[in-house]
Write a protein that holds these residues in place. Structure first.
Motif, PDB file in Angstrom:
ATOM      1  N   GLU A   1      33.850  -2.983   5.908  1.00  0.00           N
ATOM      2  CA  GLU A   1      33.890  -2.393   4.590  1.00  0.00           C
ATOM      3  C   GLU A   1      33.614  -0.896   4.693  1.00  0.00           C
ATOM      4  OE1 GLU A   1      30.840  -4.727   2.645  1.00  0.00           O
ATOM      5  OE2 GLU A   1      29.332  -3.178   3.027  1.00  0.00           O
ATOM      6  N   ARG A   2      33.940  -0.166   3.644  1.00  0.00           N
ATOM      7  CA  ARG A   2      33.647   1.259   3.591  1.00  0.00           C
ATOM      8  C   ARG A   2      33.329   1.632   2.148  1.00  0.00           C
ATOM      9  NH1 ARG A   2      39.241   4.734   4.123  1.00  0.00           N
ATOM     10  NH2 ARG A   2      37.743   6.409   3.700  1.00  0.00           N
ATOM     11  N   VAL A   3      32.647   2.728   1.979  1.00  0.00           N
ATOM     12  CA  VAL A   3      32.343   3.242   0.643  1.00  0.00           C
ATOM     13  C   VAL A   3      33.207   4.475   0.413  1.00  0.00           C
ATOM     14  CG1 VAL A   3      30.585   4.141  -0.916  1.00  0.00           C
ATOM     15  CG2 VAL A   3      30.000   2.346   0.733  1.00  0.00           C
TER      16      VAL A   3
ATOM     17  N   PRO B   1      27.015   1.412  -5.109  1.00  0.00           N
ATOM     18  CA  PRO B   1      27.700   0.609  -4.080  1.00  0.00           C
ATOM     19  C   PRO B   1      26.834  -0.470  -3.445  1.00  0.00           C
ATOM     20  CG  PRO B   1      28.133   2.953  -3.771  1.00  0.00           C
ATOM     21  CD  PRO B   1      27.068   2.848  -4.804  1.00  0.00           C
ATOM     22  N   GLU B   2      25.546  -0.244  -3.364  1.00  0.00           N
ATOM     23  CA  GLU B   2      24.686  -1.232  -2.700  1.00  0.00           C
ATOM     24  C   GLU B   2      24.440  -2.454  -3.578  1.00  0.00           C
ATOM     25  OE1 GLU B   2      24.079  -0.679   0.406  1.00  0.00           O
ATOM     26  OE2 GLU B   2      25.079   1.258   0.169  1.00  0.00           O
TER      27      GLU B   2
ATOM     28  N   ARG C   1      31.078   8.525  -2.530  1.00  0.00           N
ATOM     29  CA  ARG C   1      30.410   7.248  -2.311  1.00  0.00           C
ATOM     30  C   ARG C   1      30.229   6.488  -3.637  1.00  0.00           C
ATOM     31  NH1 ARG C   1      28.544   6.035   2.374  1.00  0.00           N
ATOM     32  NH2 ARG C   1      26.984   4.613   1.489  1.00  0.00           N
TER      33      ARG C   1
ATOM     34  N   LEU D   1      32.272   3.581  -4.589  1.00  0.00           N
ATOM     35  CA  LEU D   1      32.700   2.187  -4.631  1.00  0.00           C
ATOM     36  C   LEU D   1      32.790   1.605  -3.213  1.00  0.00           C
ATOM     37  CD1 LEU D   1      33.939  -0.102  -6.488  1.00  0.00           C
ATOM     38  CD2 LEU D   1      36.168   0.837  -5.869  1.00  0.00           C
ATOM     39  N   ARG D   2      32.285   0.379  -3.069  1.00  0.00           N
ATOM     40  CA  ARG D   2      32.368  -0.324  -1.782  1.00  0.00           C
ATOM     41  C   ARG D   2      33.636  -1.171  -1.762  1.00  0.00           C
ATOM     42  NH1 ARG D   2      29.970  -5.273  -0.400  1.00  0.00           N
ATOM     43  NH2 ARG D   2      28.921  -5.220  -2.442  1.00  0.00           N
TER      44      ARG D   2
ATOM     45  N   ARG E   1      33.181  -8.461   8.742  1.00  0.00           N
ATOM     46  CA  ARG E   1      32.275  -7.681   7.889  1.00  0.00           C
ATOM     47  C   ARG E   1      32.651  -6.198   7.861  1.00  0.00           C
ATOM     48  NH1 ARG E   1      27.925 -10.753   6.395  1.00  0.00           N
ATOM     49  NH2 ARG E   1      27.592 -12.675   7.587  1.00  0.00           N
TER      50      ARG E   1
ATOM     51  N   GLY F   1      31.582  -5.780  -4.188  1.00  0.00           N
ATOM     52  CA  GLY F   1      32.599  -5.023  -3.485  1.00  0.00           C
ATOM     53  C   GLY F   1      33.971  -5.303  -4.078  1.00  0.00           C
TER      54      GLY F   1
ATOM     55  N   ASP G   1      36.738  10.481   1.450  1.00  0.00           N
ATOM     56  CA  ASP G   1      35.419  10.880   1.923  1.00  0.00           C
ATOM     57  C   ASP G   1      35.006  12.266   1.443  1.00  0.00           C
ATOM     58  OD1 ASP G   1      35.146   8.491   3.436  1.00  0.00           O
ATOM     59  OD2 ASP G   1      36.424   9.354   4.993  1.00  0.00           O
TER      60      ASP G   1
ATOM     61  N   ILE H   1      36.363  -3.640   0.681  1.00  0.00           N
ATOM     62  CA  ILE H   1      36.504  -4.460   1.893  1.00  0.00           C
ATOM     63  C   ILE H   1      37.854  -4.139   2.504  1.00  0.00           C
ATOM     64  CG2 ILE H   1      36.819  -6.808   2.760  1.00  0.00           C
ATOM     65  CD1 ILE H   1      34.503  -5.964  -0.178  1.00  0.00           C
TER      66      ILE H   1
END
Length: 322
Positions: free
Chosen positions: A125-127, A82-83, A316, A318-319, A123, A87, A240, A321
């Protein structure tokens, strides 16, 4: 912001004129490349190219759940990161748009575009976690490639319904909720294993769960929508956590009528239940084996017949928006 917009020109709820409006709105806020998909799997190829590029910060999928699934599988072809990876943003254009709605986006593509632009400015977003399927070692399906799913998968009855709907659409029928309801009835009439389930669920540290007639796997909740009505098979499923399973051991006429009523009246607190229903929550890994080949679907795409599928819940992954 450098973005790739992947557009499915055959998306159910967007016209060419409406797509032009959405594209202009997005292009006003970012450096945008627009590509229309031209064949099945094209969105996956575009997602993969974006993942391998240093010039793309975000991929926007404008289409239905099938387009989103392809983009995700392209982005994650080498695994989640993800980092580093671009996204994902979604502008819903399909008939149901489960993934986008589960993220809290409006179902209208114009309103969803506005929400996306707000998220970019703020800004937000979530993973999220995703589900991953793979061939099971030591079985006839061990060589089947891995595939990600974003919101649900199913082995058996529901996948048979998806396959019937796809065949009707190939004949020119429009994807409507009435079409799905008709195919549910036809699948039930033609279902050969509704009284004696052929599926066994196996997981480490627990006894097998045998004689399932259908297994519905959820990565989030709700499972799907009938119009604007959400339907919950595994109400506690979450982006989650791990993945959830609802297994049904009997699909007699009375049982199906009962489960259908429970689905239509389901809520975030309660889904289908009863003596022949099995609910498992927050699983990391399990395998479904069937005595006979059964249809498999993921994110509403029919993927053929399988006798064994291994499912993994990847947290965790995929990131997005939002």
């Amino acid at each position: 912001m450098r973005a790739l917009l992947v557009v499915n020109p055959a998306a159910t709820t967007t016209s060419a004129r409406r797509r032009d409006v959405l594209i202009h709105a997005l292009a006003s806020e970012m450096k945008l490349e627009v590509v229309n998909t031209e064949y099945r799997g094209h969105a996956r190829d575009l997602g993969r190219a974006a993942a391998e590029s240093d010039d793309v910060d975000m991929v926007v999928a404008l289409g239905g759940d099938g387009t989103v699934n392809e983009v995700v599988n392209g982005l994650l072809h080498a695994g989640p990161d993800p980092e580093r990876l671009p996204g994902l943003a979604v502008v819903p254009g399909g008939s149901t748009n489960v993934f986008a709605r589960a993220l809290g986006l409006p179902n209208d593509p114009v309103e969803a575009t506005g929400a996306l632009l707000d998220a970019l400015r703020e800004r937000r977003e979530r993973v999220v976690g995703l589900g991953l399927t793979s061939g099971t070692p030591g079985t006839a399906d061990e060589a089947v490639p891995e595939r990600w799913f974003t919101f649900n998968a199913g082995l058996g009855f529901d996948a048979g319904v998806v396959g019937r709907v796809e065949r009707e659409r190939e004949r020119g029928k429009k994807s409507t909720h009435a079409l799905y309801v008709r195919q549910v009835a036809r699948q039930f009439i033609g279902e050969p294993h509704r009284r004696h389930g052929t599926i066994t669920l196996e997981r480490a540290g627990a006894d097998p769960v045998a004689d399932l007639a259908v297994a519905i796997v959820s990565n989030t909740s709700p499972w799907t929508y009938l119009g604007n009505r959400p339907m919950y098979t595994s109400p506690k499923a979450s982006f989650d956590k791990g993945i959830d399973v609802l297994g049904l051991k009997r699909l007699s006429t009375a049982a199906v009528a009962r489960y259908a009523t429970q689905l239509l009246t389901s809520s975030p607190e309660r889904g289908p239940h009863g003596r022949h229903a099995v609910s498992l929550h927050d699983l990391d890994r399990f395998t479904l084996h069937s005595k006979v080949p059964l249809p498999l679907q993921m994110d509403g795409d029919h993927l053929g017949l399988r006798t064994s599928v291994t499912f993994t819940g990847v947290r965790r992954a995929l990131r997005v928006i939002v």
